[in-house]
Every structure is written in C-alpha cells, then in structure tokens.
Design an enzyme around this catalytic site. Structure first.
Site, PDB file in Angstrom:
ATOM      1  N   GLU A 148       0.817  -1.223   0.000  1.00  0.00           N
ATOM      2  CA  GLU A 148       0.000   0.000   0.000  1.00  0.00           C
ATOM      3  C   GLU A 148       0.849   1.270   0.000  1.00  0.00           C
ATOM      4  OE1 GLU A 148      -3.636   1.935   2.657  1.00  0.00           O
ATOM      5  OE2 GLU A 148      -2.138   0.667   3.631  1.00  0.00           O
ATOM      6  N   GLU A 242     -11.868   1.379   6.006  1.00  0.00           N
ATOM      7  CA  GLU A 242     -10.838   1.612   7.020  1.00  0.00           C
ATOM      8  C   GLU A 242     -10.990   3.048   7.508  1.00  0.00           C
ATOM      9  OE1 GLU A 242      -6.010   1.148   7.486  1.00  0.00           O
ATOM     10  OE2 GLU A 242      -6.819   2.570   6.057  1.00  0.00           O
TER      11      GLU A 242
END
Length: 332
Positions: A148, A242
């Site tokens: 990420e 998230e």
C-alpha cells in the site's frame, strides 16, 4: 466482490478475545473482517479462524502494522526485525485461512524526510530484496502480499500508484500486488479513477475511506468514477472500510483524529456499508431475522381486528340457549 471492515474502528490492539466483534460485523452485513495484528503474540490464529467460521464471516486480510524497528529499508537490525514480523504474519494468515497480508510492507509508518537520489536507490534495492524473500515464503503458504502506498505525511518511500507499480514489478512475484486506498489517493493522485485503471490486474486490495477518515460516501469524494474504474478492470476482491474515531485513543493519535466524524462510531460502519451497496449497486447481504409466527388477527390494524372479531362473536351468541329455554328443557 466482498465488503469488509477494518477492526481498528473498534479496537487496538486486536487480541484473541476481540473475536466477539465478528458477530456484530456479520449482523451488519459485512462479508469480511480485516485484522491489524500489532504483535503476533496478541492472537491465536486457530481461535480466530474458528470464531470467524462460527460467525459466518471471512477473515479477508491481515493488516501489517509497521511500527518502530520494522523497516525493510532501515538498518540491518531493523530489516531483520521487519522480516521476522512479516514472516510471522504470513504464517498466522495461513493458519487463519486468510488469503493476504496488506499495508505498507516496506517501512515504518511515519518515517519521512528528504532522501537523496543515491540513498533512494539503496533503499529501493533493500526493499525489493526483502520483499522477494518474503514473497517466496508467502507463496509456499498460498498468501498474497499486497503493498500500500501511503500519503506524504506518513512516508517518503511510496506515495503513488506509479511508485507502487514500479516496486511490485521490480519484485516480480505473482503473489505481490498493489493495495490502493481512497484516503491516500485523494492526497497524492491527480485522478483516482486513472490510477485504478493503471493498476489494472495488479490491484489486489482496496480501502474505501472518507476524505476525512470518516464514512465513505458521506464525504467530498466523487465516488462515481472510482466505482466505474474498479468495474472496468474487473476488480472482484475485497473493498474494505478503514476509518478511525476518537474512541480508540492510540489510533486516533496516530491518524490525527481530533473530532467526531459521526454522532456514533457504529454509524461509520453501518452507513458506510449502505453507501457502498448504493454506489456499487449491489444488494445488501445483511442476514434476515427469523420470522416469529403471529396470529392472523394481530397482523390487522386494531379497528380492523375488532371488525373481524364481531361476526364470530355474533355467531357464538346465536348458538347459545337462553335461560328460559334451558329451564324448559330441564322440566321435560
């Protein structure tokens, strides 16, 4: 495509006893849960697997928490610690029945500053070397590593889709893929949809986050092109919410959450999931409550119920014998 929730919204650190959250997540309609494992000793993977199966929810991803000392581009000691930690996560993910490790699998979150071109090359080479070793270990366990990019305030190493693609192509392993997050892309990408299209087949995980770290879909982001781009590349993996709140103090401080994003913490999950179904035009998979048998008359509005009872009551009266008639019968 499955919709998931990252447990950081409710707890940090996640420990074995935190599995009590699974039933709540499933009741809200989530398909998967994403578990940040801050330390391998915090969880018993076999217990987590059993609890998830019992709740009817999948452990879709384990999030690597790259804290101090876990740095694949750092000192020799830091690289060794980082390797040991991620290897442990790979082993635990396999035991949980979880298919992937996600997150910034390269460096300590928060490490940022100017780096010379010469040092950038050295750091990049170190990360590639370490990820190759980890990818080999992960492949033997059937696990993907999904890297990420973070925004500039959280790392100086990997900020954009282009940089992420360069890294995973340098590693050259089929089980190493790219993880994109709308919060970070909102800061770093010129065009989020274009970044998704560029990632294409390399996209292995996706975080749906509000631009304020709150509820996705209740923010300033133009979600239409993002959803369309994901559909165009045929993305069929997890889309995970998230988001963070002030309720979990450690995460609030790390993510700079200084105010309430929604009146209630649960709203971020529940409203966020409803928004995802609306945006992706998918039907909610929220489990239906078992129906309790109800007498037919109780289903009617009260006046209607009374009206329905009236004919039955009249018929009953008609069948009754009057008191004088009863006496006459007795005299006979």
């Amino acid at each position: 495509m499955r919709f998931g929730i990252n447990s950081f919204l409710f707890v940090s650190p996640f420990k074995t006893e935190s599995v009590k959250l699974f039933k709540k997540f499933k009741a809200w309609g989530f398909d998967t849960v994403e578990i940040p494992v801050e330390a391998p000793e915090h969880v018993n993977p076999e217990v987590l697997k059993a609890a998830a199966e019992s709740a009817g929810i999948a452990i879709g991803s384990v999030c690597a928490c790259m804290g101090p000392g876990r740095d694949l581009r750092g000192t020799a000691a830091e690289q060794k610690t980082g390797l040991q930690y991620i290897r442990a996560l790979i082993d635990q993910a396999a035991a949980m029945g979880c298919p992937r490790i996600i997150g910034p699998l390269y460096s300590v979150v928060g490490k940022r500053g100017p780096v010379s071109p010469v040092d950038q090359k050295k750091e990049f080479a170190a990360v590639v070397k370490n990820l190759k070793a980890l990818a080999k270990h992960a492949a033997a366990k059937g696990i993907e590593l999904v890297v990420e990019p973070l925004n500039r305030f959280e790392t100086d190493f990997l900020n954009t889709c282009d940089q992420g693609l360069k890294l995973i192509k340098a590693v050259g392993a089929k089980n190493v893929k790219l993880h994109l997050d709308t919060f970070h892309m909102n800061i770093e990408e010129k065009n989020q949809a274009a970044a998704i299209l560029k990632a294409g087949k390399h996209l292995g995980h996706f975080h749906a986050c509000g631009t304020d770290r709150g509820t996705p879909g209740n923010d300033s982001l133009n979600w239409g092109p993002i959803v369309k781009a994901l559909q165009e590349i045929g993305y069929d993996q997890d889309v995970v919410i998230e988001s963070f709140t002030q309720d979990v103090k450690v995460i609030a401080a790390a993510a700079a959450i200084w105010r309430k994003m929604e009146p209630k913490r649960d709203d971020i999950a529940v409203k966020g999931l409803a928004n995802m179904h609306r945006l992706f035009r998918t039907s909610s998979r929220k489990p239906k409550a078992k129906a309790t048998p109800v007498p037919a008359l109780k289903l009617l509005h009260k006046p209607a119920a009374k009206a329905a009872k009236a004919p039955a009551q009249k018929a009953a009266k008609a069948l009754k014998i009057s008191k004088p008639a009863k006496k006459a019968v007795r005299r006979k």
